[in-house]
Design a protein around this motif. Structure first.
Motif, PDB file in Angstrom:
ATOM      1  N   ASN A  44       0.821  -1.210   0.000  1.00 20.58           N
ATOM      2  CA  ASN A  44       0.000   0.000   0.000  1.00 20.58           C
ATOM      3  C   ASN A  44       0.856   1.262   0.000  1.00 20.58           C
ATOM      4  O   ASN A  44       0.405   2.337   0.420  1.00 20.58           O
ATOM      5  N   LEU A  45       2.109   1.142  -0.455  1.00 20.94           N
ATOM      6  CA  LEU A  45       3.044   2.271  -0.552  1.00 20.94           C
ATOM      7  C   LEU A  45       3.305   2.929   0.798  1.00 20.94           C
ATOM      8  O   LEU A  45       3.488   4.147   0.890  1.00 20.94           O
ATOM      9  N   ASN A  46       3.327   2.137   1.846  1.00 15.14           N
ATOM     10  CA  ASN A  46       3.575   2.629   3.202  1.00 15.14           C
ATOM     11  C   ASN A  46       2.548   3.672   3.646  1.00 15.14           C
ATOM     12  O   ASN A  46       2.865   4.594   4.397  1.00 15.14           O
ATOM     13  N   VAL A  47       1.320   3.502   3.191  1.00 11.41           N
ATOM     14  CA  VAL A  47       0.211   4.339   3.632  1.00 11.41           C
ATOM     15  C   VAL A  47      -0.670   3.491   4.538  1.00 11.41           C
ATOM     16  O   VAL A  47      -1.086   2.395   4.159  1.00 11.41           O
ATOM     17  N   MET A  74       9.029   6.389   3.442  1.00 10.59           N
ATOM     18  CA  MET A  74       9.469   5.399   2.461  1.00 10.59           C
ATOM     19  C   MET A  74      10.975   5.473   2.312  1.00 10.59           C
ATOM     20  O   MET A  74      11.568   6.555   2.419  1.00 10.59           O
ATOM     21  N   THR A  75      11.611   4.334   2.066  1.00  6.90           N
ATOM     22  CA  THR A  75      13.033   4.374   1.769  1.00  6.90           C
ATOM     23  C   THR A  75      13.215   4.949   0.366  1.00  6.90           C
ATOM     24  O   THR A  75      12.280   4.942  -0.460  1.00  6.90           O
ATOM     25  N   ALA A  76      14.402   5.434   0.086  1.00  6.35           N
ATOM     26  CA  ALA A  76      14.670   6.025  -1.226  1.00  6.35           C
ATOM     27  C   ALA A  76      14.448   5.014  -2.349  1.00  6.35           C
ATOM     28  O   ALA A  76      13.811   5.312  -3.365  1.00  6.35           O
ATOM     29  N   PHE A  83      13.491  16.801 -14.376  1.00  6.61           N
ATOM     30  CA  PHE A  83      13.913  16.029 -13.212  1.00  6.61           C
ATOM     31  C   PHE A  83      13.005  16.314 -12.029  1.00  6.61           C
ATOM     32  O   PHE A  83      12.327  17.346 -11.964  1.00  6.61           O
ATOM     33  N   VAL A  84      12.995  15.355 -11.094  1.00  8.98           N
ATOM     34  CA  VAL A  84      12.153  15.419  -9.904  1.00  8.98           C
ATOM     35  C   VAL A  84      13.035  15.179  -8.685  1.00  8.98           C
ATOM     36  O   VAL A  84      13.875  14.279  -8.694  1.00  8.98           O
ATOM     37  N   ILE A  85      12.853  15.980  -7.633  1.00  7.04           N
ATOM     38  CA  ILE A  85      13.560  15.759  -6.370  1.00  7.04           C
ATOM     39  C   ILE A  85      12.535  15.527  -5.270  1.00  7.04           C
ATOM     40  O   ILE A  85      11.647  16.355  -5.045  1.00  7.04           O
ATOM     41  N   PHE A  86      12.658  14.389  -4.592  1.00  2.00           N
ATOM     42  CA  PHE A  86      11.852  14.093  -3.411  1.00  2.00           C
ATOM     43  C   PHE A  86      12.674  14.445  -2.179  1.00  2.00           C
ATOM     44  O   PHE A  86      13.740  13.853  -1.953  1.00  2.00           O
ATOM     45  N   THR A  87      12.194  15.387  -1.395  1.00  2.00           N
ATOM     46  CA  THR A  87      12.952  15.835  -0.231  1.00  2.00           C
ATOM     47  C   THR A  87      12.410  15.208   1.051  1.00  2.00           C
ATOM     48  O   THR A  87      11.207  15.031   1.221  1.00  2.00           O
ATOM     49  N   ALA A  88      13.323  14.878   1.933  1.00  2.00           N
ATOM     50  CA  ALA A  88      12.997  14.406   3.288  1.00  2.00           C
ATOM     51  C   ALA A  88      14.234  14.688   4.116  1.00  2.00           C
ATOM     52  O   ALA A  88      15.196  13.921   4.090  1.00  2.00           O
TER      53      ALA A  88
END
Length: 290
Positions: free
Chosen positions: A49-52, A62-64, A160-165
Protein backbone atom coordinates in the motif's frame (compact mmCIF):
# COMPACT_ATOMS: atom_id res chain seq x y z
CA UNK A 1 0.12 -1.75 29.33
CA UNK A 2 -1.31 -4.94 30.71
CA UNK A 3 -1.43 -5.01 34.50
CA UNK A 4 0.99 -7.36 36.19
CA UNK A 5 -0.70 -10.56 37.25
CA UNK A 6 0.14 -11.66 40.73
CA UNK A 7 -0.15 -15.22 41.97
CA UNK A 8 -0.07 -16.02 45.66
CA UNK A 9 1.94 -19.03 46.73
CA UNK A 10 0.04 -21.00 49.42
CA UNK A 11 3.24 -22.32 50.99
CA UNK A 12 5.54 -19.30 51.14
CA UNK A 13 2.87 -16.60 51.05
CA UNK A 14 4.94 -14.51 48.62
CA UNK A 15 3.88 -12.77 45.46
CA UNK A 16 5.28 -14.08 42.19
CA UNK A 17 5.17 -11.71 39.22
CA UNK A 18 4.17 -13.24 35.90
CA UNK A 19 5.64 -11.25 32.99
CA UNK A 20 3.25 -10.63 30.09
CA UNK A 21 3.97 -9.09 26.71
CA UNK A 22 3.44 -5.33 26.70
CA UNK A 23 0.68 -4.04 24.47
CA UNK A 24 3.30 -1.96 22.68
CA UNK A 25 5.40 -4.97 21.69
CA UNK A 26 5.36 -5.61 17.94
CA UNK A 27 7.36 -8.43 16.28
CA UNK A 28 10.27 -6.75 14.55
CA UNK A 29 10.02 -6.77 10.78
CA UNK A 30 6.74 -8.69 10.61
CA UNK A 31 4.37 -6.04 11.93
CA UNK A 32 4.38 -2.25 11.78
CA UNK A 33 2.47 0.11 14.07
CA UNK A 34 1.07 3.28 12.57
CA UNK A 35 2.54 6.25 14.48
CA UNK A 36 -0.72 8.18 14.11
CA UNK A 37 -3.63 5.79 14.79
CA UNK A 38 -1.52 3.10 16.55
CA UNK A 39 -3.06 0.31 14.49
CA UNK A 40 -0.83 -2.67 13.81
CA UNK A 41 -0.46 -3.93 10.25
CA UNK A 42 1.49 -6.62 8.45
CA UNK A 43 4.60 -4.92 7.08
CA UNK A 44 4.23 -6.79 3.79
CA UNK A 45 0.70 -5.46 3.32
CA UNK A 46 1.79 -1.95 4.30
CA UNK A 47 4.51 -1.96 1.64
CA UNK A 48 1.99 -3.08 -0.97
CA UNK A 49 0.00 0.00 0.00
CA UNK A 50 3.04 2.27 -0.55
CA UNK A 51 3.58 2.63 3.20
CA UNK A 52 0.21 4.34 3.63
CA UNK A 53 -1.74 3.22 6.70
CA UNK A 54 -4.74 1.13 5.69
CA UNK A 55 -6.71 2.42 8.71
CA UNK A 56 -6.16 6.19 8.87
CA UNK A 57 -4.39 6.94 5.56
CA UNK A 58 -1.29 8.27 7.34
CA UNK A 59 1.77 8.41 5.08
CA UNK A 60 4.66 6.58 6.74
CA UNK A 61 8.22 7.18 5.59
CA UNK A 62 9.47 5.40 2.46
CA UNK A 63 13.03 4.37 1.77
CA UNK A 64 14.67 6.03 -1.23
CA UNK A 65 14.82 2.80 -3.23
CA UNK A 66 11.21 1.85 -2.45
CA UNK A 67 10.03 5.22 -3.72
CA UNK A 68 12.10 4.95 -6.88
CA UNK A 69 10.71 1.48 -7.59
CA UNK A 70 7.18 2.84 -7.14
CA UNK A 71 7.75 5.53 -9.78
CA UNK A 72 10.13 4.46 -12.53
CA UNK A 73 9.48 1.84 -15.18
CA UNK A 74 10.83 -1.56 -14.17
CA UNK A 75 14.49 -1.96 -15.04
CA UNK A 76 14.92 1.63 -16.25
CA UNK A 77 16.62 3.21 -13.23
CA UNK A 78 20.33 3.94 -13.55
CA UNK A 79 21.92 5.19 -10.35
CA UNK A 80 24.57 7.92 -10.39
CA UNK A 81 27.55 8.13 -8.01
CA UNK A 82 26.42 5.29 -5.73
CA UNK A 83 29.91 4.93 -4.25
CA UNK A 84 30.38 8.61 -3.34
CA UNK A 85 30.86 9.02 0.41
CA UNK A 86 31.43 11.88 2.85
CA UNK A 87 34.76 12.86 4.37
CA UNK A 88 35.30 14.74 7.62
CA UNK A 89 36.79 18.08 6.47
CA UNK A 90 36.26 19.77 9.85
CA UNK A 91 37.49 16.82 11.96
CA UNK A 92 34.14 16.78 13.73
CA UNK A 93 34.25 14.33 16.67
CA UNK A 94 32.69 10.89 15.99
CA UNK A 95 31.34 12.00 12.60
CA UNK A 96 32.90 9.15 10.65
CA UNK A 97 31.66 6.59 13.17
CA UNK A 98 28.11 7.90 12.84
CA UNK A 99 28.34 7.74 9.06
CA UNK A 100 29.48 4.13 9.21
CA UNK A 101 26.57 3.20 11.48
CA UNK A 102 24.12 4.78 9.07
CA UNK A 103 25.71 2.98 6.12
CA UNK A 104 25.19 -0.34 7.86
CA UNK A 105 21.64 0.53 8.96
CA UNK A 106 20.43 1.81 5.58
CA UNK A 107 22.72 -0.06 3.15
CA UNK A 108 23.34 3.33 1.53
CA UNK A 109 26.47 5.45 1.30
CA UNK A 110 24.69 8.77 1.72
CA UNK A 111 21.34 10.40 2.46
CA UNK A 112 20.24 10.60 -1.18
CA UNK A 113 19.91 8.32 -4.19
CA UNK A 114 20.20 9.97 -7.61
CA UNK A 115 20.02 8.82 -11.19
CA UNK A 116 17.84 8.63 -14.28
CA UNK A 117 14.88 6.48 -15.14
CA UNK A 118 11.77 6.35 -17.26
CA UNK A 119 8.12 6.82 -16.45
CA UNK A 120 5.82 5.37 -19.09
CA UNK A 121 8.82 5.36 -21.42
CA UNK A 122 9.69 9.04 -20.82
CA UNK A 123 13.23 9.60 -19.47
CA UNK A 124 13.78 11.95 -16.54
CA UNK A 125 16.21 12.61 -13.69
CA UNK A 126 15.32 11.69 -10.14
CA UNK A 127 16.75 12.40 -6.69
CA UNK A 128 15.25 10.84 -3.55
CA UNK A 129 16.36 11.74 -0.03
CA UNK A 130 16.22 9.13 2.74
CA UNK A 131 15.61 10.37 6.29
CA UNK A 132 17.10 7.21 7.83
CA UNK A 133 20.61 8.44 6.94
CA UNK A 134 21.64 11.34 9.19
CA UNK A 135 18.00 12.51 9.10
CA UNK A 136 18.40 13.24 5.40
CA UNK A 137 20.74 16.11 6.21
CA UNK A 138 22.51 17.85 3.34
CA UNK A 139 26.28 17.67 3.37
CA UNK A 140 28.81 18.15 0.59
CA UNK A 141 28.12 14.76 -1.01
CA UNK A 142 24.34 15.27 -1.07
CA UNK A 143 24.80 18.65 -2.75
CA UNK A 144 27.31 17.27 -5.25
CA UNK A 145 25.11 14.31 -6.19
CA UNK A 146 22.11 16.57 -6.75
CA UNK A 147 24.13 18.94 -8.93
CA UNK A 148 25.58 16.15 -11.06
CA UNK A 149 22.14 14.81 -11.94
CA UNK A 150 20.78 18.28 -12.65
CA UNK A 151 23.75 19.09 -14.91
CA UNK A 152 23.23 15.81 -16.77
CA UNK A 153 19.54 16.60 -17.23
CA UNK A 154 20.45 20.07 -18.52
CA UNK A 155 22.85 18.60 -21.09
CA UNK A 156 20.38 15.93 -22.18
CA UNK A 157 17.39 18.29 -21.99
CA UNK A 158 15.51 16.12 -19.51
CA UNK A 159 13.05 17.05 -16.75
CA UNK A 160 13.91 16.03 -13.21
CA UNK A 161 12.15 15.42 -9.90
CA UNK A 162 13.56 15.76 -6.37
CA UNK A 163 11.85 14.09 -3.41
CA UNK A 164 12.95 15.84 -0.23
CA UNK A 165 13.00 14.41 3.29
CA UNK A 166 15.50 16.26 5.41
CA UNK A 167 16.27 17.95 8.69
CA UNK A 168 18.32 20.56 6.80
CA UNK A 169 22.02 21.29 6.49
CA UNK A 170 24.45 18.82 8.10
CA UNK A 171 25.96 20.44 11.18
CA UNK A 172 29.08 18.26 11.12
CA UNK A 173 30.17 19.91 7.86
CA UNK A 174 29.51 23.51 8.91
CA UNK A 175 29.85 26.17 6.23
CA UNK A 176 30.61 23.51 3.59
CA UNK A 177 27.10 22.18 4.12
CA UNK A 178 25.54 25.64 3.88
CA UNK A 179 27.37 26.24 0.59
CA UNK A 180 25.33 23.42 -0.96
CA UNK A 181 22.24 25.63 -0.76
CA UNK A 182 23.72 28.07 -3.27
CA UNK A 183 25.41 25.36 -5.30
CA UNK A 184 22.25 23.38 -5.96
CA UNK A 185 20.20 26.51 -6.60
CA UNK A 186 22.65 27.65 -9.29
CA UNK A 187 22.48 24.24 -10.99
CA UNK A 188 18.67 24.48 -11.00
CA UNK A 189 18.85 27.99 -12.49
CA UNK A 190 21.01 26.71 -15.37
CA UNK A 191 18.45 23.96 -15.99
CA UNK A 192 15.59 26.46 -15.84
CA UNK A 193 17.32 28.82 -18.29
CA UNK A 194 17.06 26.04 -20.88
CA UNK A 195 13.27 25.99 -20.44
CA UNK A 196 13.30 22.57 -18.75
CA UNK A 197 10.98 21.22 -16.07
CA UNK A 198 11.88 20.75 -12.40
CA UNK A 199 9.33 19.24 -10.01
CA UNK A 200 9.98 19.55 -6.28
CA UNK A 201 8.13 16.89 -4.30
CA UNK A 202 8.29 17.53 -0.55
CA UNK A 203 7.71 14.74 1.97
CA UNK A 204 7.80 14.56 5.76
CA UNK A 205 9.90 16.33 6.98
CA UNK A 206 11.38 18.99 4.69
CA UNK A 207 13.07 21.60 6.88
CA UNK A 208 16.09 23.85 7.36
CA UNK A 209 18.55 24.49 4.56
CA UNK A 210 16.89 22.02 2.20
CA UNK A 211 13.50 23.74 2.45
CA UNK A 212 15.28 27.08 1.98
CA UNK A 213 17.08 26.00 -1.19
CA UNK A 214 16.27 23.42 -3.86
CA UNK A 215 13.03 22.20 -2.23
CA UNK A 216 11.29 25.55 -2.64
CA UNK A 217 12.24 26.55 -6.18
CA UNK A 218 10.50 23.94 -8.31
CA UNK A 219 8.57 24.94 -11.40
CA UNK A 220 5.89 22.83 -9.73
CA UNK A 221 5.94 22.34 -5.96
CA UNK A 222 4.12 19.29 -4.60
CA UNK A 223 3.89 17.70 -1.16
CA UNK A 224 2.49 14.65 0.59
CA UNK A 225 -0.42 15.05 3.04
CA UNK A 226 0.41 16.33 6.55
CA UNK A 227 4.11 16.71 5.74
CA UNK A 228 6.09 19.04 8.00
CA UNK A 229 7.59 21.74 5.79
CA UNK A 230 9.39 24.79 7.11
CA UNK A 231 12.70 26.41 7.98
CA UNK A 232 13.05 27.11 11.71
CA UNK A 233 11.27 25.08 14.37
CA UNK A 234 7.84 26.04 15.64
CA UNK A 235 9.04 26.82 19.18
CA UNK A 236 11.81 29.15 17.92
CA UNK A 237 9.38 31.06 15.71
CA UNK A 238 6.86 31.48 18.54
CA UNK A 239 9.58 32.78 20.87
CA UNK A 240 10.83 35.17 18.20
CA UNK A 241 7.50 36.72 17.22
CA UNK A 242 5.90 36.40 20.65
CA UNK A 243 2.75 34.80 19.29
CA UNK A 244 1.18 31.36 19.28
CA UNK A 245 1.08 29.80 15.82
CA UNK A 246 -1.91 27.94 14.30
CA UNK A 247 -2.11 24.23 15.05
CA UNK A 248 -1.61 23.31 11.39
CA UNK A 249 1.32 25.70 10.90
CA UNK A 250 4.12 24.30 8.69
CA UNK A 251 1.97 21.46 7.37
CA UNK A 252 1.58 20.81 3.66
CA UNK A 253 -2.08 21.79 3.89
CA UNK A 254 -1.22 25.13 5.54
CA UNK A 255 1.33 25.91 2.82
CA UNK A 256 -1.15 25.02 0.08
CA UNK A 257 -3.76 27.34 1.60
CA UNK A 258 -1.23 30.18 1.69
CA UNK A 259 0.02 29.74 -1.87
CA UNK A 260 3.37 28.09 -1.23
CA UNK A 261 2.45 24.76 -2.81
CA UNK A 262 0.74 23.88 -6.05
CA UNK A 263 -0.86 20.70 -4.80
CA UNK A 264 -0.95 18.20 -1.93
CA UNK A 265 -0.79 14.75 -3.49
CA UNK A 266 -1.76 11.41 -2.00
CA UNK A 267 1.02 8.88 -2.46
CA UNK A 268 -1.24 6.57 -4.49
CA UNK A 269 -1.60 9.38 -7.05
CA UNK A 270 2.14 10.12 -7.17
CA UNK A 271 3.02 8.00 -10.21
CA UNK A 272 0.12 9.05 -12.43
CA UNK A 273 0.50 12.75 -11.62
CA UNK A 274 4.24 12.78 -12.37
CA UNK A 275 3.62 10.94 -15.62
CA UNK A 276 0.98 13.49 -16.62
CA UNK A 277 3.11 16.51 -15.70
CA UNK A 278 6.18 15.26 -17.55
CA UNK A 279 4.06 14.45 -20.61
CA UNK A 280 2.38 17.87 -20.54
CA UNK A 281 5.77 19.61 -20.43
CA UNK A 282 7.20 17.91 -23.50
CA UNK A 283 8.14 14.51 -22.17
CA UNK A 284 9.75 12.30 -24.79
CA UNK A 285 8.90 8.66 -25.34
CA UNK A 286 11.38 6.60 -27.32
CA UNK A 287 13.04 9.80 -28.50
CA UNK A 288 9.81 11.35 -29.83
CA UNK A 289 7.83 14.17 -28.26
CA UNK A 290 4.30 13.24 -27.21
Amino acid sequence: MFKDIFKRSNNKKKYVVVQDMKDTDVPEGIMTKCPKCKKIMYTKELKKNLNVCTHCDHHLAMTAHDRIHAIVDKGSFEEFDAGMTSANPLDFPDYMEKLEKDKVKTEMNEAIVTGTGQIDGMPFGICVMDSRFRMGSMGSVVGEKVCRVIDYCTEQRLPFVIFTASGGARMQEGILSLMQMAKTSVAIKRHSDQGLLYISYMTHPTTGGVSASFASVGDINLAEPESLIGFAGRRIIEQTIGEKLPDDFQTAEFLLEHGQLDRVVHRKDMHELLKLLIMMHGGKQNGTSI
